[in-house]
Scaffold this active site. Structure first.
Site, short mmCIF file in Angstrom:
data_model
loop_
_atom_site.label_atom_id
_atom_site.label_comp_id
_atom_site.label_asym_id
_atom_site.label_seq_id
_atom_site.Cartn_x
_atom_site.Cartn_y
_atom_site.Cartn_z
CG ASP A 92 44.25 58.65 66.95
OD1 ASP A 92 45.22 58.55 67.72
OD2 ASP A 92 44.16 57.99 65.90
CG ASP A 149 49.66 55.20 65.98
OD1 ASP A 149 50.26 54.13 66.22
OD2 ASP A 149 49.21 55.48 64.87
N1 GLY Z 1 47.51 57.46 64.07
C1 GLY Z 1 47.44 56.80 62.82
C2 GLY Z 1 48.54 57.01 61.86
O1 GLY Z 1 49.62 57.45 62.16
O2 GLY Z 1 48.30 56.71 60.71
#
Ligand code: GLY
Length: 367
Positions: A92, A149
């Site tokens: 992320d 994600d």
């Molecule tokens: N990237 C993690 C979420 O959407 O919670």
């Protein structure tokens, strides 16, 4: 809907609540009270920490006010420290650094911010498993985990190739996107959240349920990440297979928009369950507005406006009792620890990004 006046109200609310964030020296996560709450885990390494500076940059562009730039840079400094600490960072870094250091470089040309963004892209490259995917999380038993994600984070790699002229970053992003196309996209246009691969061979081992209702269900935020992620993959590469994937996911998402324009947390949740996640709706709205521009299909614009108008009518808190605006965001179907039916910072980020797109002022921080 008069989106320009909604933007003015948002600018006024965040001008007040950004002062509170700076006074408390934190990066906001949850804003349903008179003061912000910071991230629930891992301090400023928490994956959502880029959304606050991203929101500040959006408001800077919308208002022309340097106050928001100053606040974006306060948060950016905290995020740059995390690059050095390194401990909790994972895939992320795309969310975290495209919207903070990346936005700073894009909007001001600041060279140090560019270097920090390339540092983040290099960390992302280090997570690539040549067996065919980017590793998502850091757990000892998660070497083979990839999640939908990550499609959003690929933009950091495409950006790095464009910025340096070195194709390695984009090459890795395409390999991961093609794996996601093959392994995550289902025939009905929904997407899985987590696929586990054998980290040695790259063979698919299992699908895991993740943050949705159950294994095989349709966690709405995962659908939205897939939708915007494949849209961005197309914008980054012009490869039509990514556009086709985005359109397939869009058709499924649009079919599940509630009559009131709000978004269920999982499209397969029990019919009598009231569990909303407007985060998902706002992410999808941003992507649908991009798809409208890319394809000319007005149905995407109509669907995006249904989502944005739905939250404006039912789920915006303009009071001074709270710091944030968008309500009824839910981090995870079965775990209320990170928030259920509350304000969560990336809901506000994508709400403002959608409003910026609807008024022709979006700086497009993902590219
Ligand atoms: N990237 C993690 C979420 O959407 O919670």
């Amino acid at each position: 809907m008069d989106y320009a006046s909604i933007i003015e109200k948002a600018i006024a609310k965040f001008r007040r609540s950004a002062v509170i964030a700076a006074e408390d020296g934190l990066i906001p996560y949850q804003g349903n009270a008179a003061r912000w709450t910071g991230s629930p885990w891992e301090g400023n390494s928490w994956w959502t920490c880029g959304f606050w500076p991203g929101l500040m940059w959006q408001l800077h562009v919308l208002s022309g006010d340097d106050f928001f730039k100053t606040e974006a840079r306060r948060a950016e400094k905290l995020l740059v420290q995390e690059l050095n600490t390194f401990r909790y960072l994972h895939h992320d870094v795309g969310f975290m650094y495209l919207l903070s250091t990346g936005a700073d470089w894009k909007l001001t040309g600041d060279e140090a911010s560019k270097t920090h963004t390339l540092h983040a892209a290099s960390i992302m490259m280090g997570r690539f498993n040549p067996a065919g995917f980017i590793r998502a999380w850091n757990g000892a038993d998660q070497a083979g985990y990839a999640i939908i994600d990550c499609m959003m984070n690929l933009s950091l790699l495409f950006w790095a190739s464009r910025t340096t002229g070195d194709p390695r970053f984009a090459h890795v992003a395409r390999i991961h996107a093609d794996t996601a196309l093959r392994e995550f996209l289902r025939p009905d246009g929904s997407v899985s959240h987590i696929i586990e691969f054998d980290p040695v061979t790259g063979q698919r081992v299992a699908e895991h349920a993740g943050q949705g209702y159950c294994l095989g269900s349709q966690w709405s935020r995962g659908q939205a990440w897939g939708l915007y992620g494949f849209t961005l993959a197309y914008m980054n590469t012009q490869e039509l297979r990514y556009l086709a994937a985005a359109e397939k996911i869009a058709a499924n998402f649009i079919a599940h928009i509630r009559p009131d324009g709000l978004t269920d947390c999982d499209f397969c949740q029990p019919a009598d369950e009231v569990r909303l996640d407007n985060l998902a709706g706002m992410i999808a709205a941003c992507s649908l507005l991009e798809l409208h521009k890319l394809t000319g299909n007005a149905a995407y614009d109509v669907a995006a406006r249904r989502l944005v108008d739905g939250v404006i009518e039912h789920c915006c808190d303009w009071s001074e009792a709270s710091c944030g605006i968008l309500t009824h965001c839910t981090a995870s179907y079965h775990d209320d620890g990170a928030g259920r039916h509350t304000n969560i910072i990336y809901g506000d980020y994508f709400f403002i990004e959608a409003l910026a797109k609807l008024t022709g002022k979006d700086p497009m921080l993902w590219l």
